[in-house]
Enzyme design. Structure first.
Site, PDB file in Angstrom:
ATOM      1  N   ASP A 170       5.224  -1.696   4.741  1.00  0.00           N
ATOM      2  CA  ASP A 170       5.999  -2.482   5.696  1.00  0.00           C
ATOM      3  C   ASP A 170       7.091  -3.250   4.962  1.00  0.00           C
ATOM      4  O   ASP A 170       6.984  -3.522   3.760  1.00  0.00           O
ATOM      5  CB  ASP A 170       5.100  -3.499   6.414  1.00  0.00           C
ATOM      6  CG  ASP A 170       4.026  -2.805   7.240  1.00  0.00           C
ATOM      7  OD1 ASP A 170       4.227  -1.648   7.627  1.00  0.00           O
ATOM      8  OD2 ASP A 170       2.979  -3.446   7.485  1.00  0.00           O
TER       9      ASP A 170
HETATM   10  N1  URA Z   1      -1.135  -1.617   5.759  1.00  0.00           N
HETATM   11  C1  URA Z   1      -0.275  -2.459   6.379  1.00  0.00           C
HETATM   12  O1  URA Z   1      -0.640  -3.113   7.357  1.00  0.00           O
HETATM   13  N2  URA Z   1       0.969  -2.567   5.886  1.00  0.00           N
HETATM   14  C2  URA Z   1       1.407  -1.915   4.786  1.00  0.00           C
HETATM   15  O2  URA Z   1       2.552  -2.080   4.373  1.00  0.00           O
HETATM   16  C3  URA Z   1       0.493  -1.050   4.151  1.00  0.00           C
HETATM   17  C4  URA Z   1      -0.772  -0.917   4.652  1.00  0.00           C
END
Ligand code: URA
Length: 235
Positions: free
Chosen positions: A103
């Site tokens: 993310d």
């Molecule tokens: N899980 C998440 O919620 N975000 C990420 O960036 C990676 C794994």
């Protein structure tokens, strides 16, 4: 391999552009200027230099980036710059892509490659490559949270509960979680489903490969043969 083709393969522009770099004596091979675009170069262990910057000969460009917050993994980002903007233009020219996605606000280990096979192998759901995350949580981490994550939590749109491969308390509000699948917002959704909330997320490792202590956010390095082995990959 001919020097001109070698430069083109490494993202230094068109053949014509590479030829002119070479003819203008801006390219050295193992420390010696070479102005012949058609010189046959032995690529074994080769280091070539363009405008004073050393480059290893790399059949594939496979890298480890310390992803900072504020960057998107998409090649067509919407709200923030792409992680690919953190790389030299020559690597972007090679059409490298992140292996999986983090993310925008997640930090830590991100693998990037132009090796389709490596990307495929590490992304394959069947391989169940473990990924280790450190989550800062809104509420203190307690045994009930850990038990739920290990037993499995049901996420919206998923047919069955998903369990963490490992979960442990790493501090009052710190949770270390190992997942072997990579669903959208998986850590945040799993922690939310277990009654807590992720306030910050960092990926520490993929397979046996951890983020190097010498890298700072935004910095990258080439993957070595040893790293590939730690990822369970041999070309
Ligand atoms: N899980 C998440 O919620 N975000 C990420 O960036 C990676 C794994």
């Amino acid at each position: 391999m001919q020097l001109e083709r070698l430069l083109q393969k490494h993202g230094f522009g068109t053949r014509k552009g590479c030829r002119s770099l070479i003819r203008n004596e801006r390219v050295a091979v193992n420390g010696q200027i070479c102005d012949d675009p058609f010189a046959e170069i032995d690529t074994t262990g080769l280091i070539f230099t363009v405008d004073g910057v050393d480059w290893p000969y790399a059949e594939f460009a496979s890298l480890l980036l310390y992803k900072p917050a504020g960057y998107e993994c998409s090649r067509k980002p919407v709200h923030h710059p792409s992680v690919l903007t953190l790389l030299p233009v020559q690597l972007r020219e090679r059409d490298v892509q992140p292996i999986g996605r983090l993310d925008e606000d997640t930090t830590g280990l991100l693998l990037i490659t132009d090796d389709g096979q490596l990307n495929h192998v590490l992304s394959s759901a069947k391989r169940k490559v473990p990924k280790v995350y450190l989550a800062t949580t809104k509420h203190p981490v307690d045994q009930a949270l850990i038990d739920q994550l290990l037993a499995g939590v049901l996420l919206t749109d998923e047919p069955e509960p998903i369990a963490a491969a490992a979960a442990e308390k790493a501090g009052d509000n710190l949770l270390r979680l190992t997942l072997t699948s990579g669903k959208y917002h998986q850590v945040k959704r799993m922690v939310a489903a277990a009654g807590n909330r992720v306030e910050a997320l960092h990926r520490e490792a993929v397979g046996d490969l951890s983020l190097s202590a010498d890298l700072k956010p935004g910095e990258w390095r080439w993957l070595t043969a040893d790293d590939l082995q730690k990822l369970g990959y041999s070309a």
